[in-house]
Design a protein around this motif. Structure first.
Motif, PDB file in Angstrom:
ATOM      1  N   PHE A   1      78.259  38.986  18.797  1.00  0.00           N
ATOM      2  CA  PHE A   1      77.089  39.486  18.002  1.00  0.00           C
ATOM      3  C   PHE A   1      76.253  38.520  17.620  1.00  0.00           C
ATOM      4  O   PHE A   1      75.123  38.233  17.694  1.00  0.00           O
ATOM      5  CB  PHE A   1      77.062  40.569  17.349  1.00  0.00           C
ATOM      6  N   ASP A   2      76.973  37.566  16.791  1.00  0.00           N
ATOM      7  CA  ASP A   2      76.184  36.724  15.848  1.00  0.00           C
ATOM      8  C   ASP A   2      75.716  35.651  16.774  1.00  0.00           C
ATOM      9  O   ASP A   2      74.573  35.220  16.553  1.00  0.00           O
ATOM     10  CB  ASP A   2      77.357  35.957  14.961  1.00  0.00           C
ATOM     11  N   HIS A   3      76.563  34.944  17.733  1.00  0.00           N
ATOM     12  CA  HIS A   3      76.116  34.220  18.588  1.00  0.00           C
ATOM     13  C   HIS A   3      74.885  34.548  19.568  1.00  0.00           C
ATOM     14  O   HIS A   3      74.102  33.968  19.988  1.00  0.00           O
ATOM     15  CB  HIS A   3      76.980  33.401  19.375  1.00  0.00           C
ATOM     16  N   ALA A   4      75.237  35.919  20.420  1.00  0.00           N
ATOM     17  CA  ALA A   4      74.301  36.486  21.272  1.00  0.00           C
ATOM     18  C   ALA A   4      72.943  37.003  20.789  1.00  0.00           C
ATOM     19  O   ALA A   4      71.862  36.792  21.363  1.00  0.00           O
ATOM     20  CB  ALA A   4      75.262  37.527  22.106  1.00  0.00           C
ATOM     21  N   SER A   5      73.016  37.372  19.439  1.00  0.00           N
ATOM     22  CA  SER A   5      71.858  37.738  18.848  1.00  0.00           C
ATOM     23  C   SER A   5      70.636  36.649  18.975  1.00  0.00           C
ATOM     24  O   SER A   5      69.449  36.948  18.666  1.00  0.00           O
ATOM     25  CB  SER A   5      72.091  38.383  17.542  1.00  0.00           C
ATOM     26  N   ALA A   6      71.346  35.341  18.521  1.00  0.00           N
ATOM     27  CA  ALA A   6      70.200  34.161  18.743  1.00  0.00           C
ATOM     28  C   ALA A   6      69.611  34.157  20.037  1.00  0.00           C
ATOM     29  O   ALA A   6      68.289  33.863  20.164  1.00  0.00           O
ATOM     30  CB  ALA A   6      71.058  32.746  18.452  1.00  0.00           C
ATOM     31  N   THR A   7      70.073  34.493  21.113  1.00  0.00           N
ATOM     32  CA  THR A   7      69.603  34.493  22.303  1.00  0.00           C
ATOM     33  C   THR A   7      68.568  36.004  22.742  1.00  0.00           C
ATOM     34  O   THR A   7      67.610  35.811  23.319  1.00  0.00           O
ATOM     35  CB  THR A   7      70.546  34.438  23.562  1.00  0.00           C
TER      36      THR A   7
ATOM     37  N   LEU B   1      68.186  38.968  20.442  1.00  0.00           N
ATOM     38  CA  LEU B   1      67.723  39.748  19.484  1.00  0.00           C
ATOM     39  C   LEU B   1      67.393  38.991  18.091  1.00  0.00           C
ATOM     40  O   LEU B   1      67.857  38.942  17.034  1.00  0.00           O
ATOM     41  CB  LEU B   1      68.983  40.766  18.784  1.00  0.00           C
ATOM     42  N   PRO B   2      66.609  37.931  18.529  1.00  0.00           N
ATOM     43  CA  PRO B   2      66.112  36.819  17.555  1.00  0.00           C
ATOM     44  C   PRO B   2      65.390  37.493  16.150  1.00  0.00           C
ATOM     45  O   PRO B   2      65.561  37.329  15.058  1.00  0.00           O
ATOM     46  CB  PRO B   2      65.067  36.068  18.293  1.00  0.00           C
ATOM     47  N   GLU B   3      64.694  38.652  16.440  1.00  0.00           N
ATOM     48  CA  GLU B   3      63.849  39.466  15.392  1.00  0.00           C
ATOM     49  C   GLU B   3      64.921  40.008  14.366  1.00  0.00           C
ATOM     50  O   GLU B   3      64.861  40.082  13.190  1.00  0.00           O
ATOM     51  CB  GLU B   3      62.935  40.431  15.818  1.00  0.00           C
TER      52      GLU B   3
ATOM     53  N   ILE C   1      67.585  31.301  31.745  1.00  0.00           N
ATOM     54  CA  ILE C   1      66.337  32.104  31.512  1.00  0.00           C
ATOM     55  C   ILE C   1      66.023  31.818  30.149  1.00  0.00           C
ATOM     56  O   ILE C   1      64.795  32.185  29.816  1.00  0.00           O
ATOM     57  CB  ILE C   1      66.955  33.846  31.502  1.00  0.00           C
ATOM     58  N   GLY C   2      66.589  31.192  29.337  1.00  0.00           N
ATOM     59  CA  GLY C   2      66.208  30.995  27.909  1.00  0.00           C
ATOM     60  C   GLY C   2      66.448  31.880  26.933  1.00  0.00           C
ATOM     61  O   GLY C   2      66.701  33.093  27.162  1.00  0.00           O
ATOM     62  N   ARG C   3      65.938  31.584  25.512  1.00  0.00           N
ATOM     63  CA  ARG C   3      66.386  32.523  24.828  1.00  0.00           C
ATOM     64  C   ARG C   3      64.898  33.473  24.614  1.00  0.00           C
ATOM     65  O   ARG C   3      63.811  32.708  25.017  1.00  0.00           O
ATOM     66  CB  ARG C   3      66.597  31.829  23.376  1.00  0.00           C
ATOM     67  N   GLN C   4      65.064  34.573  24.255  1.00  0.00           N
ATOM     68  CA  GLN C   4      64.160  35.661  24.165  1.00  0.00           C
ATOM     69  C   GLN C   4      63.484  35.538  22.689  1.00  0.00           C
ATOM     70  O   GLN C   4      64.100  35.102  21.807  1.00  0.00           O
ATOM     71  CB  GLN C   4      64.768  37.162  24.280  1.00  0.00           C
TER      72      GLN C   4
ATOM     73  N   ARG D   1      61.434  38.013  21.743  1.00  0.00           N
ATOM     74  CA  ARG D   1      61.634  39.400  21.250  1.00  0.00           C
ATOM     75  C   ARG D   1      62.778  40.200  21.350  1.00  0.00           C
ATOM     76  O   ARG D   1      63.775  39.764  22.238  1.00  0.00           O
ATOM     77  CB  ARG D   1      60.397  40.145  21.517  1.00  0.00           C
ATOM     78  N   ASP D   2      63.379  41.168  20.689  1.00  0.00           N
ATOM     79  CA  ASP D   2      64.438  41.481  20.796  1.00  0.00           C
ATOM     80  C   ASP D   2      64.399  42.352  22.159  1.00  0.00           C
ATOM     81  O   ASP D   2      63.639  43.096  22.609  1.00  0.00           O
ATOM     82  CB  ASP D   2      64.856  42.657  19.763  1.00  0.00           C
ATOM     83  N   GLU D   3      65.532  42.148  22.850  1.00  0.00           N
ATOM     84  CA  GLU D   3      65.848  42.635  24.238  1.00  0.00           C
ATOM     85  C   GLU D   3      67.334  42.972  24.029  1.00  0.00           C
ATOM     86  O   GLU D   3      68.424  42.449  24.731  1.00  0.00           O
ATOM     87  CB  GLU D   3      65.842  41.677  25.368  1.00  0.00           C
ATOM     88  N   PRO D   4      67.739  44.281  23.607  1.00  0.00           N
ATOM     89  CA  PRO D   4      68.880  44.706  23.437  1.00  0.00           C
ATOM     90  C   PRO D   4      69.759  45.060  24.503  1.00  0.00           C
ATOM     91  O   PRO D   4      70.919  45.039  24.992  1.00  0.00           O
ATOM     92  CB  PRO D   4      68.864  46.362  22.640  1.00  0.00           C
ATOM     93  N   LEU D   5      68.817  45.541  25.650  1.00  0.00           N
ATOM     94  CA  LEU D   5      69.434  45.768  27.115  1.00  0.00           C
ATOM     95  C   LEU D   5      70.030  44.509  27.770  1.00  0.00           C
ATOM     96  O   LEU D   5      71.004  44.604  28.388  1.00  0.00           O
ATOM     97  CB  LEU D   5      68.350  46.512  28.139  1.00  0.00           C
ATOM     98  N   LEU D   6      69.172  43.373  27.677  1.00  0.00           N
ATOM     99  CA  LEU D   6      70.056  42.157  28.213  1.00  0.00           C
ATOM    100  C   LEU D   6      71.224  41.802  27.345  1.00  0.00           C
ATOM    101  O   LEU D   6      72.114  41.260  27.872  1.00  0.00           O
ATOM    102  CB  LEU D   6      68.726  41.179  27.886  1.00  0.00           C
ATOM    103  N   LEU D   7      71.529  42.453  26.099  1.00  0.00           N
ATOM    104  CA  LEU D   7      72.591  42.220  25.508  1.00  0.00           C
ATOM    105  C   LEU D   7      73.616  43.051  25.929  1.00  0.00           C
ATOM    106  O   LEU D   7      74.826  42.546  26.231  1.00  0.00           O
ATOM    107  CB  LEU D   7      72.350  42.391  23.767  1.00  0.00           C
ATOM    108  N   VAL D   8      73.469  43.986  26.297  1.00  0.00           N
ATOM    109  CA  VAL D   8      74.321  45.063  26.911  1.00  0.00           C
ATOM    110  C   VAL D   8      74.685  44.546  28.236  1.00  0.00           C
ATOM    111  O   VAL D   8      76.079  44.558  28.501  1.00  0.00           O
ATOM    112  CB  VAL D   8      73.779  46.472  27.054  1.00  0.00           C
ATOM    113  N   ALA D   9      73.762  43.603  28.907  1.00  0.00           N
ATOM    114  CA  ALA D   9      74.126  43.353  30.546  1.00  0.00           C
ATOM    115  C   ALA D   9      75.027  42.110  29.998  1.00  0.00           C
ATOM    116  O   ALA D   9      75.956  41.855  30.929  1.00  0.00           O
ATOM    117  CB  ALA D   9      72.842  42.929  31.071  1.00  0.00           C
ATOM    118  N   PHE D  10      74.842  41.609  29.161  1.00  0.00           N
ATOM    119  CA  PHE D  10      75.834  40.027  28.738  1.00  0.00           C
ATOM    120  C   PHE D  10      77.130  40.715  28.514  1.00  0.00           C
ATOM    121  O   PHE D  10      78.086  40.082  29.253  1.00  0.00           O
ATOM    122  CB  PHE D  10      75.107  39.493  27.673  1.00  0.00           C
ATOM    123  N   LEU D  11      77.139  41.750  27.858  1.00  0.00           N
ATOM    124  CA  LEU D  11      78.716  42.092  27.390  1.00  0.00           C
ATOM    125  C   LEU D  11      79.304  42.690  28.786  1.00  0.00           C
ATOM    126  O   LEU D  11      80.500  42.849  28.831  1.00  0.00           O
ATOM    127  CB  LEU D  11      78.517  43.162  26.360  1.00  0.00           C
TER     128      LEU D  11
END
Length: 417
Positions: A25-31, A33-35, A350-353, A355-365
């Motif tokens: 989460f710590d590392h993925a949030s930078a990509t 969930l930046p906010e 695709i680069g870092r987002q 704005r927060d994109e929680p669905l992309l984090l779910v897809a990543f997991l």
């Protein structure tokens, strides 16, 4: 396997699962969930939380593995086959992404020096940035292994509480004197290339000497490795000196807990060691903080919550645990090493987002976890199986008498990270 022994494995697996997910989460949030990350990090350093839990678990179980085997050669064989196969896959994948132009690895010494430094796993203590951002913790794991072997060959391995206290006090003294030496001080003094060559040679001699030969040679090899670890951690770490010493103190605190549980030392010694480590770590972080209250608060909060998490897991170690979290803990090493590889690919495409994109984090997991299950099945598990074979053939070294039972040692060996 009976229920008691199975529960001993499960609670450690659950802690590994928690630690791995928090680091991801710590590392993925930078990509993704930046906010949210900007709001969270000043108050709670998620990365330090996760790795502190990992270090406590390693400290708890790794020395027990060596003592169960009673053989330094078997210990090093097991560690090498446990860590390197998946490490090679992760590092190789990053290099492929670099060659494909998806990302660019960090600059530094020559390619040969970087390769040698990474092969020792000590690269972050040799002035060489890791090719993966999580590899720095493996450098401290390797330093811990060297110190554990040194204490074992000297037959001082049951003094874990004393070692933890000594390291913690050293960290506090370093913080009081301005944080100790600059980062990578040795590399700056002698040069990164010469330091890498010297450390690689000393490491090779230490491991070989401690693993074979007459008793005096084994002791000399173990002590040589321990001195190498102390020198690099104290004088060439990439984090402030006080934090580098706190990391080792935390690992030996985990060992002290294991010894107290199994009657190899008193519970009072473990409690006193925990109090000193907490006081010195928190005091050092507060004293040496960079002047920003929230940054200090984030580190201290994460550190204390990590200790409480380990304590809660230890208190619940005999309770029935859900299979899902424990199963995730089994593949935690794959999760830990492979998630930055996937994030590197995402950031390079695709680069870092913004704005927060929680669905992309779910897809990543959803991509990461099945991949890690496969790498565990086809890479980690075979390596572990091979690593256990020499240990069964190696002669045992008589150990000092203690109240810990053989069944405790056997169950501990099954839960190595």
């Amino acid at each position: 396997m009976d229920g008691t022994r199975r529960s001993r494995l499960d609670w450690l697996d659950v802690l590994r699962a928690v630690a791995a997910l928090v680091v991801v989460f710590d590392h993925a949030s930078a990509t993704f969930l930046p906010e949210f990350r900007r709001e969270l990090m000043p108050n709670f350093n998620t990365s330090r939380y996760g790795i502190t839990v990992f270090f406590l678990v390693s400290g708890y179980i790794i020395p027990a593995s060596l003592e169960r085997r009673g053989c330094v050669r078997g210990f090093w064989t097991g560690r090498i086959l446990r860590l390197y196969p998946l490490w090679a896959l992760a590092v190789g994948a990053v290099l492929v992404l670099d060659l494909a132009g998806v990302t660019r690895t960090r600059g530094g010494p020559s390619a040969v020096a970087v390769a040698v430094a990474h092969l020792t796993l000590l690269q972050e203590l040799l002035g060489t940035p890791g090719l993966l951002l999580v590899l720095w913790t493996l450098s401290y794991e390797m330093a811990f292994y060297l110190l554990v072997v040194a204490l074992f060959t000297l037959r001082r391995h049951r003094r874990s509480a004393t070692v933890a206290v000594t390291l913690a006090v050293g960290a506090a003294l370093g913080a009081l004197t301005g944080g100790g030496l600059p980062v990578s001080a040795l590399a700056g003094l002698v040069g990164t290339g010469p330091l890498i060559a010297a450390a690689a040679a000393v490491l090779a001699v230490s491991v070989c000497a401690a693993s074979a030969g007459p008793p005096a040679l084994r002791v000399a090899g173990g002590v040589l490795g321990g001195l190498l670890a102390l020198a690099l951690v104290a004088f060439d770490s990439t984090v402030p000196q006080w934090e580098s010493l706190v990391i080792l103190a935390v690992m030996f605190l985990g060992t002290a807990v294991h010894r107290a549980e199994h009657g190899q030392s008193s519970r009072r010694a473990a409690v006193c060691a925990a109090a000193v480590v907490v006081l010195c770590a928190v005091g050092s972080a507060w004293w040496y903080g960079d002047g920003h209250y929230f940054t200090r608060r984030g580190w201290i909060t994460a550190f204390l919550l990590a200790l409480l998490t380990f304590a809660a897991g230890f208190a619940a170690r005999r309770r029935r645990i859900l299979r899902g979290p424990a199963a995730l803990g089994v593949i935690s090493y794959s999760v830990y090493l492979l998630h930055p590889v996937l994030l590197t690919a995402v950031d390079g495409t695709i680069g870092r987002q913004r704005r927060d994109e929680p669905l992309l984090l779910v897809a990543f997991l959803a991509v990461l976890l099945p991949l890690c299950a496969l790498t565990y099945r086809w890479i980690e598990a075979p390596g572990q199986a091979w690593g256990r074979r020499p240990a069964r053939r190696a002669p045992a070294v008589p150990q000092p008498p203690g109240r810990a039972s053989d069944s405790h040692s056997r169950s501990s060996s099954r839960s190595e990270r």
